[in-house]
Enzyme design. Structure first.
Site, short mmCIF file in Angstrom:
data_model
loop_
_atom_site.label_atom_id
_atom_site.label_comp_id
_atom_site.label_asym_id
_atom_site.label_seq_id
_atom_site.Cartn_x
_atom_site.Cartn_y
_atom_site.Cartn_z
N ASP A 323 0.90 -1.21 0.07
CA ASP A 323 0.00 0.11 -0.10
C ASP A 323 0.88 1.20 0.00
O ASP A 323 1.97 1.43 0.57
CB ASP A 323 -0.97 0.07 1.33
CG ASP A 323 -1.89 1.12 1.42
OD1 ASP A 323 -2.61 1.04 0.39
OD2 ASP A 323 -1.60 1.86 2.28
N GLU A 352 1.63 0.01 -4.79
CA GLU A 352 0.85 1.03 -5.11
C GLU A 352 1.14 2.50 -5.39
O GLU A 352 1.92 3.14 -4.72
CB GLU A 352 -0.28 1.22 -4.13
CG GLU A 352 -1.41 2.30 -4.63
CD GLU A 352 -2.24 2.41 -3.26
OE1 GLU A 352 -3.50 2.96 -3.65
OE2 GLU A 352 -1.97 2.49 -2.29
#
Length: 610
Positions: A323, A352
């Site tokens: 993330d 990400e």
């Protein structure tokens, strides 16, 4: 005799009462990096002298500003699986001892395989997928309780719910599951997304236990499925146990007043960026509930590295999705990534990187020629193609000209020369942070089919989002909870059970059957996993491309118009060569490709050439 037993109990309790936390709680023998940093936490624990049994060498003892922590680094080189004892002394007198274990690794653990372009990834949110164990819906020690009536509340989905429906996911054609985080998130509200983690060595009890997570991986491996953990390196939750008593003030980034990141990640490579903008970008908090970790602190970086490796070994993981990868300190997170891939050379990690420019995206992939300009290598094997996602949430509503419609896909793929490994991009139309495809396209199944066809046939690793394969919709403008709704049939008493053909409506089956056929076909086709591509400039909002290798060739034709189009095939002679027919992979009809090909309005044909 009773006095002796009582004395033994009192002594043992005293001996172990000094330590409240040990992290990692245990480790594994035979790791590539033999240095192990163990954190001991307990009241004034730093005042003690420490020794260890079994001739194990202590390489370093680190004490910080907080006397409740001590970080002990040992050398595990040539140490087999064993147990040994740490002894804590004061003035040469033993105060307490602590047993620690090195466990045996699984056979060939270091050489484990990971996900790649032959896989299709299925993204799910555990709290919204299926409630397999209603007994863990709430937990006495967790602040937020079960409330399915609240759109942003805890709905009770859990690990057992995922296990119960592995056959469904496999039948769909997916080979890999990416679950949003499962570690404890003890925030007071909106904890269901679990990105504000409060204990990164513990599965949230409302999802299950650590052993349940390992069992999920085991059940998946029996079906030849792969498990990807969603890992968060940038931040924790403000209720993380360590936030109440920081090991050192610079464990997190702190400001005089709350400061949120400006989210302008371009400052990382921008040679003109101001120092103040860069500082706020890199050190500002993602949200008020998410303290920003300082990966430039070696203790923090070691902690995160070992935690990640511990989960790989403990749960037998097959990959990471990280993330907010580029929100962490760039050079530090590059070290984190390299440490993991040094231990596991075949391990894939997708980050990400929510940039909307191909050069900026490429900067973050391992061995990028763009990053090399600034002497930077992220070591990150895979990145997420947000540019393709943006296009797929737009193009099938566009009439098409030199800048809109199918040209958006063409122009994105035309920049693939910037990526060092284009097959290792994660491609997607939607995820848990975007509108759902079926909302954007108003449940027009033809537009859904075209979207899925792009994901199934261009380069990269396709990722699906749970529920869209049965037509689920969700408008992000209404709030995140509306793009993260419960999967129908995952809860006892649901009126529709979309996990079964019989339980689905006719409309849901139309979505599911198409998705199932498409991605089960893709599963067997190396030519679309790793083959070459030739595409032709879109004309009149039609787009044709070929995937091919030495054995096979696939022709993909899109008509993004509201009227029928006739496609003359002589333009594609360099790819058609001696092929004369194509088999439609969905309808299985045979089409004569020596003549014009008729494309229905808003349709796609995927032809295996013969």
């Amino acid at each position: 005799m009773k006095k002796i037993i009582l004395l033994l109990i009192i002594t043992t309790t005293t001996m172990f009462a000094q330590i409240e936390k040990i992290e990692p709680p245990f480790w594994y023998a035979g790791m590539q990096n033999p240095e192990l940093q163990i954190m001991f936490y307990g009241k004034n624990i730093a005042k003690y002298q420490v020794s260890v049994s079994n001739s194990i060498t202590i390489l370093n003892v680190k004490r910080t500003e907080n006397s409740n922590y001590i970080f002990i680094t040992i050398n595990t080189k040539n140490v087999t699986a064993t147990e040994f004892i740490f002894t804590f002394k004061e003035k040469n007198k033993v105060v307490f001892t602590q047993l620690y274990s090195l466990k045996k690794r699984r056979e060939n653990s270091a050489q484990r395989l990971s996900f790649d372009a032959s896989d299709t990834m299925y993204l799910l949110m555990p709290d919204r997928f299926s409630n397999g164990n209603p007994n863990n819906d709430s937990d006495a020690l967790m602040t937020e309780k079960y409330n399915r009536e609240l759109p942003g509340g805890r709905h009770g989905g859990d690990i057992q719910g995922i296990i119960n429906h592995l056959d469904y996911i496999q039948d769909l054609g997916a080979t890999t599951i990416w679950s949003t985080p499962l570690c404890e998130d003890n925030e007071a509200a909106y904890s269901y997304h679990t990105y504000a983690q409060t204990d990164v060595y513990k599965i949230d009890p409302r999802y299950g236990t650590n052993d349940d997570y390992a069992r999920l991986a085991s059940e998946m491996h029996k079906r030849k499925l792969k498990l990807v953990m969603d890992y968060v390196t940038n931040h924790w939750g403000k209720e993380h146990w360590m936030m109440k008593d920081l090991p050192t003030p610079d464990w997190i980034h702190q400001f005089e007043n709350y400061t949120q990141t400006n989210h302008k990640r371009t400052v990382i490579h921008d040679t003109h960026a101001s120092k103040s903008d860069t500082k706020i970008c890199m050190e500002g908090w993602f949200a008020p509930t998410m303290p920003d970790l300082n990966q430039n602190n070696p203790l923090v970086l070691n902690y995160l590295t070992q935690n990640a490796i511990w989960w790989i070994e403990f749960a037998n993981l097959d990959g990471f999705r990280v993330d907010t990868y580029n929100y962490a300190e760039p050079k530090a997170i590059a070290k984190w990534t390299k440490a993991i891939t040094d231990e596991y050379p075949n391990f894939n990690i997708v980050g990400e990187i929510s940039m909307r420019n191909q050069a900026q995206l490429s900067y973050w992939q391992k061995d990028s020629p763009i990053g090399k300009i600034q002497n930077f290598n992220s070591n990150l094997p895979s990145i997420m193609d947000f540019i393709l996602s943006d296009a797929l949430l737009t193009i099938f509503n566009e009439d098409g000209n030199w800048e809109t419609g199918m040209i958006r896909i063409y122009d994105n793929l035309a920049n693939d020369f910037l990526y060092p490994n284009v097959n290792n991009l994660l491609i997607f139309a939607e995820n848990h942070d975007t509108h759902r495809v079926n909302h954007v396209y108003l449940n027009d199944i033809q537009k859904y089919k075209m979207t899925m066809a792009v994901l199934a046939t261009v380069r990269g690793i396709p990722q699906l989002y749970y529920g869209s394969e049965i037509g689920m919709t969700g408008n992000k403008d209404s709030g995140d909870a509306y793009i993260r709704q419960d999967f129908p049939g995952g809860w006892e008493g649901d009126t529709i059970n979309a996990y079964t053909k019989k339980g689905r409506t006719d409309g849901q089956n139309e979505y599911f059957d198409f998705t199932r056929k498409l991605f089960n076909w893709r599963k067997t086709k190396s030519v679309v996993h790793f083959g070459k591509m030739t595409h032709y400039i879109p004309e009149n909002n039609t787009y044709i491309y070929f995937r091919y290798d030495s054995n096979d060739s696939v022709m993909v034709l899109f008509n993004n118009n509201s009227e029928t189009k006739s496609i003359a095939t002589d333009r594609f002679e360099e790819n058609l060569k001696n092929y004369t027919i194509g088999k439609d992979v969905i309808s299985e009809k045979i089409i004569d490709i020596t003549k014009d090909i008729i494309l229905e309005p808003k349709s796609v044909l995927i032809l295996e050439l013969k």
